[in-house]
Design an enzyme around this catalytic site. Structure first.
Site, PDB file in Angstrom:
ATOM      1  N   GLU A 200       0.842  -1.199   0.000  1.00 32.62           N
ATOM      2  CA  GLU A 200       0.000   0.000   0.000  1.00 32.62           C
ATOM      3  C   GLU A 200       0.879   1.251   0.000  1.00 32.62           C
ATOM      4  O   GLU A 200       0.722   2.137  -0.838  1.00 32.62           O
ATOM      5  CB  GLU A 200      -0.895  -0.024   1.235  1.00 32.62           C
ATOM      6  CG  GLU A 200      -1.781   1.203   1.378  1.00 32.62           C
ATOM      7  CD  GLU A 200      -2.516   1.233   2.705  1.00 32.62           C
ATOM      8  OE1 GLU A 200      -3.490   1.996   2.804  1.00 32.62           O
ATOM      9  OE2 GLU A 200      -2.113   0.521   3.657  1.00 32.62           O
ATOM     10  N   HIS A 201       1.787   1.344   0.969  1.00 34.15           N
ATOM     11  CA  HIS A 201       2.737   2.458   1.057  1.00 34.15           C
ATOM     12  C   HIS A 201       4.150   1.917   0.869  1.00 34.15           C
ATOM     13  O   HIS A 201       4.511   0.906   1.463  1.00 34.15           O
ATOM     14  CB  HIS A 201       2.692   3.134   2.431  1.00 34.15           C
ATOM     15  CG  HIS A 201       1.328   3.583   2.861  1.00 34.15           C
ATOM     16  ND1 HIS A 201       0.529   2.827   3.703  1.00 34.15           N
ATOM     17  CD2 HIS A 201       0.633   4.710   2.582  1.00 34.15           C
ATOM     18  CE1 HIS A 201      -0.604   3.477   3.918  1.00 34.15           C
ATOM     19  NE2 HIS A 201      -0.572   4.610   3.254  1.00 34.15           N
TER      20      HIS A 201
END
Length: 426
Positions: free
Chosen positions: A321-322
């Protein structure tokens, strides 16, 4: 959290799958949705009392409540929200797609017409917590896209109120249709409507397992953004990175949720060992240390590779996601990254910069779905219609081919529709 040395084609993963809920949870959500479809406002009221402990006389937030929110909010907090709005709008305005058309020499005109959705519903988690950032990240792309009606739903606290930050953030964006309702009942009300709530075309926003399951159930009746899982961060670092900063960034995600995933991928064993010790040292001083500890113990991991190229391959397999890149030249590795929701380059681009303030959206694909999914953006609130205006010349030149293609698929009526026009022309 532990250190794992890997090399070559070793398979890696985020160590968990998307939570599809238990059969009992899915059954409960379906029951809530059916009850709201059948009994409307009365069902929403009953579930709000049952799950939120709040007796809300009217769901819709009044102008007076919005004024009270402004009064309760510190001036500096309002200024921060306004500054974030500017940054997020500026970024998303660059995503705005417009209609386009072109002409062929034979007089044919083809194109694509861009139209905003008529309405969107934004779900903002609430109760004991407040997430004005969720308001900004979900509402602003819809506003930029040109959505006329934006509705916000958030569960009230036991006092029957929404947080001042959430209300002020919504009001700053011009959203005034705000409802004090949460959980699966809010998703059902937005999707199917009640006596006083008009249904929307799309629902976005994060929530617990019941909200996620409800969004899955109503998909098809309305569009949704995604079914997001617990938060994730992966950090790609070399020996030049600061181990204290890495530990702090890993913990910034671990405090979100006991199932959040925090992963470091590095080609430096020395850095790996320093980060491991520092994570547990910093952990002891966090207000949410018990949640963070569960996350770090169960879903925290440090991969040590032999080369930076192998480290990049690990990142692409994780599709986090990040992703933070903390190397001597982060820009040089950007082109090799294929799969990540959001990419943060350099030590001053800490993940919380993107959560709140930089401008890009923080609604991101999780659990490896960055392999095929993108962050929430303006185009998620726009539709595309294909435009075809065939000229007489083009039709006569291609009619025989089109009819033959239809017969190739066994669709005689299609072929005759073309030939009927040719006969009229003769």
């Amino acid at each position: 959290m532990k250190i794992k040395s890997i090399s070559g084609n070793t398979s890696v993963s985020l160590k968990r799958s998307i939570d599809a809920g238990t059969e009992e949870q899915r059954k409960a959500v379906r029951g809530i949705i059916e009850e709201v479809k059948k009994n409307g406002n009365a069902a929403v009221s009953a579930f709000t009392r049952q799950f939120d402990g709040a007796d809300v006389a009217g769901f819709r937030v009044s102008e007076e409540e919005i004024k009270e929110a402004y009064s309760a909010l510190e001036e500096r907090d309002l200024e921060i929200i306004q500054a974030a709005i500017f940054n997020i709008k500026e970024y998303h305005e660059r995503q705005l797609a417009t209609s386009w058309f072109y002409h062929r020499k034979d007089g044919t005109m083809l194109g694509q017409k861009i139209t905003p959705l008529d309405s969107a519903g934004v779900y903002v988690p609430g109760g004991t917590a407040a997430y004005p950032s969720s308001v900004l990240m979900n509402v602003i792309p819809a506003l930029v896209a040109g959505v006329d009606r934006i509705v916000l739903a958030s569960p009230p606290g036991k006092d029957g109120k929404l947080s001042a930050g959430v209300l002020a953030a919504a009001a700053e964006l011009g959203v005034t249709e705000i409802y004090k309702m949460g959980g699966a009942q809010a998703i059902a009300a937005l999707a199917y409507g009640t006596e006083t709530i008009t249904p929307v075309d799309k629902i976005t926003g994060p929530g617990n397992i019941y909200v996620a399951l409800a969004k899955r159930e109503v998909f098809g009746q309305v569009d949704i953004d995604m079914i997001a899982g617990p938060s994730e961060i992966a950090i790609l670092a070399d020996s030049t990175a600061n181990y204290r900063e890495i530990a702090a960034d890993l913990l910034s995600q671990a405090e979100h949720d006991a199932m959040a995933s925090s992963i470091l991928v590095t080609d430096s064993e020395t850095l790996a060992e320093s980060v491991l010790k520092e994570v547990y040292r910093q952990l002891e001083h966090l207000p949410r240390k018990e949640i963070a500890r569960q996350s770090i113990d169960n879903y925290g991991l440090i991969y040590v590779t032999e080369t930076m190229n192998e480290a990049v391959s690990v990142i692409n397999e994780l599709a986090p996601e990040h992703l933070e890149i903390l190397t001597v030249q982060p820009d040089a590795l950007l082109g090799q990254i294929k799969h990540a929701g959001a990419i943060f380059l350099g030590r001053y681009s800490s993940e919380p910069v993107g959560d709140y303030f930089a401008g890009p959206n923080h609604v991101l694909p999780t659990n490896g779905t960055a392999r095929f999914s993108s962050p929430l953006n303006v185009t998620d609130f726009q539709k595309r219609s294909s435009i075809i205006s065939y000229s007489r010349e083009a039709f006569r030149a291609n009619a025989e081919k089109i009819a033959a293609f239809a017969r190739l698929e066994g669709l005689e009526a299609h072929a005759r529709a073309i030939e009927s026009r040719n006969r009229e022309e003769d």
